[in-house]
Scaffold this active site. Structure first.
Site, PDB file in Angstrom:
ATOM      1  N   ASP A   1     -45.985   6.610  -5.032  1.00 55.06           N
ATOM      2  CA  ASP A   1     -47.309   6.047  -4.727  1.00 55.06           C
ATOM      3  C   ASP A   1     -47.192   4.940  -3.675  1.00 55.06           C
ATOM      4  OD1 ASP A   1     -49.524   7.223  -5.914  1.00 55.06           O
ATOM      5  OD2 ASP A   1     -49.185   6.272  -7.862  1.00 55.06           O
TER       6      ASP A   1
ATOM      7  N   LYS B   1     -53.528  16.317  -9.170  1.00 50.36           N
ATOM      8  CA  LYS B   1     -52.171  16.065  -8.649  1.00 50.36           C
ATOM      9  C   LYS B   1     -51.179  17.072  -9.229  1.00 50.36           C
ATOM     10  CE  LYS B   1     -53.244  11.181  -8.014  1.00 50.36           C
ATOM     11  NZ  LYS B   1     -53.135   9.816  -8.530  1.00 50.36           N
TER      12      LYS B   1
ATOM     13  N   GLN C   1     -50.824   6.557 -13.391  1.00 50.13           N
ATOM     14  CA  GLN C   1     -52.230   6.574 -12.978  1.00 50.13           C
ATOM     15  C   GLN C   1     -52.909   5.254 -13.347  1.00 50.13           C
ATOM     16  OE1 GLN C   1     -53.800   9.155 -11.247  1.00 50.13           O
ATOM     17  NE2 GLN C   1     -55.501   7.737 -11.101  1.00 50.13           N
TER      18      GLN C   1
END
Ligand code: NAP
Length: 295
Positions: free
Chosen positions: A121, A54, A98
């Site tokens: 997200d 990412k 994460q």
């Protein structure tokens, strides 16, 4: 049947170029360089790899990125302090934490603590709710990437029977909702299957578009797939291999070799859904920098 590969690697490359061109244009016009912050807790190998991908993708697209690392023993308070700091930092447009997190930290609380305006997200209940109602929202990256892969290959979803196997909050459930929306990438008739589904094979065999997000390597076999179906494999599994230098290779939830000949289109693993997920995160971060969702 001659199948076509849904090449996520190639399409994500095109999207990355589109995003970096947009960033250059925005900056030339006095706009802001998108800035993504990522929080990583612990040393889980897969999480380290995902975050590294990412961050690298951000750099390639001309974004700023920052990685904040904590060890496994971090307290909830320390984590919340960092999230609070990022929530209040006007230069940072998007924040991802994460997952998974260590057991002593509530993922639910952490997700809810992120400012929905920075929740690129799309996991915060505000974004999940807005997505469900068809309102502007950050759409979680994997479902968004799958829809883009379908759309850019000219595959029609309207009136099709889509069977999604897996009902997680990050993949199966949002995907099932998006496919049923009354819009260009929706209008499908959707069946959402899970571990309590009876006669799964009977249901999957009726799918025009079959999406496997189960987390079990090689779960979908050829007898579960209709001739001519589109098959999207979300699963990622590291399996041992004596044919690669590294000693392992990536496999999906679908038995590719036996299923592919029955399909019209199928995603490879790797190089299918995975790279589409990463560019969708970049897209959301660009939208955040442009203040396109919440103004
Ligand atoms: P998850 O949270 O573990 O959810 C798995 C789902 O599969 C659950 O809904 C579960 O049902 C269902 N399931 C399990 N066994 C089943 C069975 N025998 N029959 C029918 N349904 C069954 O997994 P996830 O986070 O959605 O991830 C799924 C896979 O995608 C994993 O391999 C993950 O690594 C991968 N993934 C890939 C990407 C990418 O970018 N390519 C992104 C995210 C995830 P219940 O709800 O009843 O337990």
């Amino acid at each position: 049947m001659a199948y076509k590969l849904l090449n996520g690697k190639e399409i994500s490359g095109q999207i990355k170029t589109e995003i970096s061109e947009k960033v250059k244009k925005n900056i030339a016009e006095g706009g802001k360089r998108p800035h993504l912050a990522a929080i990583l807790v612990g040393n889980d190998g897969a999480s380290e790899t995902y975050v590294a991908h990412k961050v690298k993708a951000c750099e390639q697209a001309g974004f700023k990125s920052g990685l904040f690392r904590f060890d496994n023993k971090v307290s909830e308070k320390e984590l919340f302090d960092k999230i609070n700091e990022i929530n209040n930092n006007d230069d940072i447009d998007g924040l991802i934490v994460q997952l998974p997190l260590p057991e002593h930290i509530s993922e639910e609380k952490v997700i809810q603590f992120i400012n929905p305006k920075k929740d690129v997200d799309g996991f915060h209940p505000v974004n999940a709710g807005r997505m469900t109602l068809g309102l502007p929202a950050y759409i979680s990256a994997t479902p968004q990437g799958i829809l883009e892969l379908i759309k850019r290959n000219g595959i029609e979803t309207s009136g099709k029977h889509c069977v999604v196997i897996g009902r997680s909050n990050i993949v199966g459930r949002p995907l099932s909702i998006l496919l049923s929306q009354k819009n260009e990438t929706g209008n499908a008739t959707v069946t959402l299957c899970h571990s309590r589904t009876k006669n799964l094979k009977e249901i999957s065999r009726h799918a025009d578009i079959l999406i496997a997000a189960i987390g079990k390597e090689g779960f979908v076999s050829k007898d579960m797939v209709k001739e001519g179906a589109v098959v999207i494999d979300v699963g990622i599994h590291r399996v041992k291999s004596d044919k690669t230098k590294s000693g392992w290779k990536l496999k999906g939830d679908v038995k590719f070799d036996e299923v592919a000949p029955k399909c019209s289109y199928i995603t490879p693993v790797p190089g299918g859904v995975g790279p589409m997920t990463i560019v969708s995160l970049l897209k959301n971060t660009l939208l955040a920098a442009e203040k396109k969702i919440y103004g």
